[in-house]
Design an enzyme around this catalytic site. Sequence first.
Site, PDB file in Angstrom:
ATOM      1  N   LYS A 184       0.782  -1.129   0.025  1.00  0.00           N
ATOM      2  CA  LYS A 184      -0.059   0.183   0.113  1.00  0.00           C
ATOM      3  C   LYS A 184       0.580   1.139  -0.004  1.00  0.00           C
ATOM      4  CE  LYS A 184      -4.204   1.797   2.955  1.00  0.00           C
ATOM      5  NZ  LYS A 184      -4.518   1.347   4.257  1.00  0.00           N
ATOM      6  N   SER A 188      -8.917   2.144   2.863  1.00  0.00           N
ATOM      7  CA  SER A 188      -8.961   2.237   2.273  1.00  0.00           C
ATOM      8  C   SER A 188      -7.557   1.573   1.171  1.00  0.00           C
ATOM      9  CB  SER A 188      -7.574   3.209   3.103  1.00  0.00           C
ATOM     10  OG  SER A 188      -7.347   2.506   3.897  1.00  0.00           O
ATOM     11  N   SER A 220     -10.031  -1.152   7.299  1.00  0.00           N
ATOM     12  CA  SER A 220      -8.986  -0.610   6.194  1.00  0.00           C
ATOM     13  C   SER A 220      -8.259  -1.763   5.179  1.00  0.00           C
ATOM     14  CB  SER A 220      -8.499   0.489   5.997  1.00  0.00           C
ATOM     15  OG  SER A 220      -8.527   1.421   5.911  1.00  0.00           O
TER      16      SER A 220
END
Lengths: 75, 494
Positions: free
Chosen positions: B80, B149, B173
């Site tokens: 990420k 996210s 997330s």
Amino acid sequence: MTPARQTTPTVEILEAIAADRGLEIDRQRLETALEMHRKFRPELDMLRGVELSPIPPYIQPETAHRWIENGGRLP
Amino acid sequence: MSAELADFTICELLDAFRLRDASPTEAVAACLGRIQRLDDRVNAVITLLAERALDAAAESTRRWLDGTARPLEGIPFGLKDIIATAGIRSTGGSPMYADYVPEESATLARNLEAAGAVLLAKLQTFEFASGSNATTSNPWDLDRWPAGSSSGSAAAVAAYEMPLSVGTDTGGSIAIPAAFCGVVGLKATYGRVSRAGVFPLSWTLDHAGPLTRSAIDAAHALAAMAGYDPSDPTSGNVAVPDYVRSLRPLEGMRVGVPTEWFFDICAPEVTAAAHAAIELLAANGATIKEFDLPTTRTVQLHAIELTIVYAEVASLHEPNFSRIEGYGEEFQRLLTRAQFTSAVDYLKALRARHLLQLDFQRVFEDNDVVIVPGGVCVSPRHDHLVAKIGDEEMPLIDVVSRPTAVMDIVGLPAITIPAGFDDEGMPLGIQVAARPYDEISCLSVAHAYQQLTDYHSTMPSLVADDRNGTTAGVPELPPYLAKPVVTATRDRIW
């Protein structure tokens, strides 16, 4: 005891808080922030209504971390 | 065989490398090929690191040949993009840091590379891991929201672009994208995986962990990532066990099922999948016991989560507030609202966390794990971001983190696993959570469940079609590999 009168802030109140902190925030942003606050307010009021003991042994923010590090129990 | 290497799990790849049926170079090339063919539609990748990955894969191939292979030698993975990587652009998903190139890698990234894993790409994220603005698509239906996210991390694994990615979780997330995209997401215990070098959203609630296609793969990945790190002040100084060798059988495992909060607002198909999973576990040796969470009746967990995030995000981004226009619009709104959080409310939220912890302390006196929904609904459409709960549509952002933020507030480890599909073929997920630092129980139950089901090994038609169209044998290298590729090769708009 008479409950304290509750009200929601206004844009002017947010403006004053921002000014007190030396922040320049335009009115449109303040209106959006106020809208978000109003939506959130009932949940926040519930949190504010939680009574936590002021006398020992009282919960501190660090209590949560100690609990985790001790595998889900207080030392 | 090489053409199918992108479909392999971590365990399958390690076996293939060990038996010399395939090499890390072939595996990395296969994953790069899959990215090239699918990622224009999925959009999981922000920065592709093709040349760097092939160089690392060549080193891994050599290590397998000379007997010095490390635990994850040659396993392709993605990070990420809120996780710092030395010399590689790390944007935080924010236009404010669009060109930021850190000098040091995050500890968890270093740990994975030290274990031999090969960094393939940096992956899409919502700005600083907040909000809802996904440009990534769900590989199960490209018109659907992958959640976030860790949107790119979940979508990349679901699209079989790589067998391993890393995400972070502040309110769900890792868990929600894993549930919506039909992959495994392991949010480790708070403090278990170092966050040094990870862009923070909320230092009290931020967690990190792997996303994979099986529970046992998650065990392998966590073993490489976890451990005490003095450079993260919240890192837990707790020994890391051998997760893979410590997995326990289901027989005698005590499974708790909540009677309140988790299923109060939950799509019927998710509830049905969770209950079917619980019945399956019971039929295979687990004992089931219901539990309640009294604190949820008097404290709004969403208020705890939001108040903590508001206060900490305001503090973190205070130096940039005068340049707020540099952030994305959604983050600008969050940051502005966050300015009006009182210290008393913040401290109340921090203290109230412990009330919920005491509830779970009681729960884990009688249970080894609890089973709860992975998401309140199935993945919604990009153009209609609502949570569909039966016939009712609810504002997604208001309810989507309901079953997941609890785990961040309390700090429990929780693994999300696929547990079925709805009528339209979209994945349904459940979470298995355990007491702090007991990732072994989460992994044990998840692994046992995956021995009894095949939801986790079902691939999206997008991937199946790609697989069927791929010629067997050594794949052709994608055209962009024919020329030098430097660090940031592909720009994406967030």
